[in-house]
Scaffold this active site. Structure first.
Site, PDB file in Angstrom:
ATOM      1  N   GLU A   1       0.883  -1.231   0.047  1.00 10.32           N
ATOM      2  CA  GLU A   1      -0.057   0.015   0.058  1.00 10.32           C
ATOM      3  C   GLU A   1       0.816   1.149  -0.017  1.00 10.32           C
ATOM      4  O   GLU A   1       0.710   2.402  -0.620  1.00 10.32           O
ATOM      5  CB  GLU A   1      -0.848  -0.059   1.141  1.00 10.32           C
ATOM      6  CG  GLU A   1      -2.064  -0.893   1.020  1.00 10.32           C
ATOM      7  CD  GLU A   1      -1.912  -2.262   1.172  1.00 10.32           C
ATOM      8  OE1 GLU A   1      -2.429  -3.093   0.496  1.00 10.32           O
ATOM      9  OE2 GLU A   1      -0.698  -2.782   2.027  1.00 10.32           O
TER      10      GLU A   1
ATOM     11  N   HIS B   1     -12.033  -6.034   7.924  1.00 11.47           N
ATOM     12  CA  HIS B   1     -12.450  -5.978   6.721  1.00 11.47           C
ATOM     13  C   HIS B   1     -13.913  -5.012   6.710  1.00 11.47           C
ATOM     14  O   HIS B   1     -14.606  -4.923   5.726  1.00 11.47           O
ATOM     15  CB  HIS B   1     -12.862  -7.206   5.880  1.00 11.47           C
ATOM     16  CG  HIS B   1     -11.649  -8.082   5.686  1.00 11.47           C
ATOM     17  ND1 HIS B   1     -11.004  -8.807   6.481  1.00 11.47           N
ATOM     18  CD2 HIS B   1     -10.986  -8.089   4.217  1.00 11.47           C
ATOM     19  CE1 HIS B   1      -9.797  -9.652   6.079  1.00 11.47           C
ATOM     20  NE2 HIS B   1     -10.031  -8.754   4.621  1.00 11.47           N
TER      21      HIS B   1
END
Length: 674
Positions: A413, A480
């Site tokens: 990321e 999540h």
């Protein structure tokens, strides 16, 4: 130290000498000023000048360099005016950062120098982004980024080299191995025999050279530059050198064995090169003295002018205005198409064709039209190409726009956020898809310290959109499903967008791509396929920073966003006897305070509703603002209905209990009875 002049003329050798002796003399003057208290801090590169000067001379003037603390030679070799540099180091407004940054934490786009941040490693990924821009335009250019030996221990170093290798980018990574990361010696920093050995792990070439020999540095990097361009590959260079001063002057050098100073003092890059030029008959001792006297006068003249600069008078309006980049005329041309500010009036009165779309389809439509509108828009993310992304929003995009513009990334990321910023340096727009908003924590530093601050620091825009699939209600658990939008509302320079319906999803996404500032675009996963609405087929923008009245009412004002809008609408449907006034924030940074004030005034009773946890949620900030600015409009205490102060659980029953809407009834009942 042996110097090989290759085919360099006497004039070229003298030019190289002038390039390396100037930063040395400036450094010596800065140390005097530091002792006199005329500057506050200094990171010395004495003994390492050959690396910065040699590598900068080896590049073209329009190739980006990402320097660090000890690379004064980059700035002087790129012909940056010394008076303005002195003003920068004094914290003067007429420096390169208007007094907002220190020493070498600034950049200059006209000089193709990117300002560093203190975290060191992230700059390497910016070089990836610049090199990607060169590659896409098929330009014969490279970017160059420096790292210290300590910086190679950071994850950003690994990510940047890996991305450059996988994407075959023309980047030169230069390690300045000066023996210490502050006080930590290299034997406590790594266990490989030499840092250049790391190149093999990424499948790229590398070389270890004498970083104090300016001709070796210059010749090596010239050759490596040609290799990177010809083969479209990155390259790692380890330059062996030594730090003759402390990490910064206040830290001193007591932790360094004295014999190392004696050993490396004999390898001084300036003195040795001087002796070589004299021994070769290129210059005489008298000519050396003349050059030094010329530079001494130049330094004193420029310093005198810098000291005459006026003292900064803080201007709050200017400081706030410089946090965000302004839209250019080129970025504003789309506004003539359609600017939808009110959803209902657009649906009922728009002359344009409308069709019903799910939330996810509207996002895909906005993304596709933005790709068509902006040929310089690059999409990046894990599995977004052939697979179409975890939620299939980019499905079919790679076939339509090609793999150059729709790019699968390695599983990282931080480097991809940095690459996106690097693309901005070269005028590209970019989008990064976080596979889940939860994963943004791994790219947090790049977002809050590089993207958000770069325009305020030295005027460089960050034309980056980060899409953030977020939220619960799908039983995906604590990694999540969390709502982390409030993390970023505290960061000046970012824009945080959170649509609740298909029309806004498309319009706000288009607006995000038209905005030269970094936008975090939150998309609630549970809304993707559960919510539909009428959406104009055309390319249009919903303005960032403007809230929308979803429903007018008289009893209670609910201020919310995202899934909260649908919770409130469902409650209203089930309780027709209560009249709710519903304000959808749409943008969380910057907030639409005018709309908030009007919504408060409408009913005098306010409920702040969000899926995020209570403590630290955006509701607390809005509540404080209302109390401070709208207290006289209130007829009851402000209430907040939010999720539990726990991580979001996996079990569906536990998740329902966690979510704010499980307590919405009781909060409205309490407020209506007040």
């Amino acid at each position: 130290m042996e110097f090989n002049r290759t085919k360099l003329s006497d004039a070229e050798l003298i030019f190289i000498y002038r390039s390396i002796v100037l930063p040395r003399m400036i450094e010596e003057k800065m140390l005097v000023l530091l002792r006199q208290g005329k500057i506050s801090k200094w990171f010395s590169g004495i003994g390492q000048e050959a690396i910065a000067v040699g590598s900068t001379l080896a590049l073209q003037k329009d190739e980006w360099i990402m320097p660090l603390h000890r690379n004064l030679g980059v700035f002087t070799t790129r012909q940056m005016g010394l008076e303005k540099l002195f003003k920068q180091w004094q914290g003067n407004k007429d420096g390169y950062s208007k007094g907002r940054e220190r020493s070498f934490h600034f950049g200059s786009k006209p000089h193709y120098i990117c300002g560093m941040i203190s975290h060191l490693g992230p700059q390497l990924a910016l070089a990836d982004g610049v090199a990607l821009a060169y590659k896409l335009r098929k330009e014969n250019k490279v970017s160059l980024a420096y790292s210290g030996d300590g910086g190679t221990s950071e994850g950003d170093f690994h990510e940047a080299l890996n991305v450059a290798a996988v994407w075959e980018l023309p980047v030169i990574f230069v390690i300045e191995n000066n023996g210490y990361g502050l006080s930590t010696p290299v034997n406590e920093q790594y266990r490989c025999e030499s840092l250049v050995d790391k190149a093999k792990g990424y499948g790229i070439e590398g070389i270890r050279i004498d970083g104090n020999n300016i001709l070796e540095v210059y010749d090596t990097i010239r050759g490596v530059r040609e290799y990177c361009i010809q083969h479209q590959q990155p390259y790692l260079i380890e330059c062996m050198t030594f730090r003759m001063r402390g990490h910064e002057e206040a830290s001193g050098t007591k932790y360094v064995p004295q014999e190392l100073f004696e050993e490396w003092g004999k390898k001084d890059p300036v003195k040795n090169y001087e002796q070589f030029l004299v021994s070769e008959g290129v210059v005489t001792e008298m000519q050396i003295a003349d050059i030094r006297n010329e530079f001494r006068d130049y330094i004193e003249t420029e310093l005198k002018a810098a000291f005459q600069a006026e003292k900064i008078v803080p201007d709050t309006k200017e400081e706030i205005a410089d946090v965000y980049a302004k839209k250019s005329v080129a970025n504003s041309q789309w506004s003539n198409d359609i600017n939808i500010e009110d959803k209902q009036s657009a649906i009922h009165h728009s002359p344009f064709t409308l069709h019903e779309q799910r939330f996810i389809d509207a996002l895909q439509d906005g993304l596709r039209q933005s790709m068509e509108q902006h040929e310089n828009l690059i999409l990046m993310g894990q599995d977004i190409a052939e697979y179409g992304g975890a939620f299939k929003i980019t499905e079919g995009f790679v076939e339509k726009f090609g793999k150059n513009r729709v790019r699968n990334t390695p599983l990282c990321e931080s480097a991809i956020v940095g690459t996106a910023l690097g693309l901005s340096l070269e005028g590209y727009k970019s989008m990064m898809e976080m596979q889940f908003a939860d994963f943004v924590s791994v790219g947090f530093n790049q977002i809050v310290n590089n993207l958000a601050k770069i325009h305020y620091r030295w005027g460089q825009n960050a034309d980056v959109v980060i899409r953030m699939p977020t939220g619960g209600g799908v039983g995906a658990g604590p990694f999540h499903s969390q709502s982390n939008e409030a993390w970023f509302t505290h960061v000046p320079g970012l824009k945080v967008v959170y649509p609740s319906n298909p029309q806004d999803a498309k319009g706000l996404l288009i607006a995000a791509f038209n905005d030269p500032n970094p936008v975090l675009f939150f998309e609630h996963k549970a809304l993707y396929r559960s919510v539909s609405g009428m959406v104009p087929e055309i390319y249009y923008e919903t303005p960032i920073g403007k809230a929308a009245v979803v429903k007018e009412g008289t009893d209670i004002t609910i201020i919310t966003y995202g899934s909260g809008v649908h919770w409130a609408l469902k409650y209203q449907e089930q309780h027709p006897d209560i009249s709710l006034h519903l304000l959808d924030l749409r943008t969380l940074l910057p907030l639409d305070y005018e709309a908030i004030r009007k919504a408060v005034a409408t009913t005098g009773k306010v409920l702040l509703l969000h899926e995020d946890t209570l403590t630290g949620g955006i509701g607390g900030e809005i509540s404080a603002w209302i109390c401070e600015h709208c207290f006289e409009l209130l007829d009851a205490p402000i209430m907040r209905c939010a999720s539990l102060d726990t991580p979001i659980p996996f079990n569906l029953d536990l998740e329902k209990s966690f979510m704010a809407n499980s307590r919405l009834d009781q909060y409205i009942d309490k407020l209506i009875r007040y």
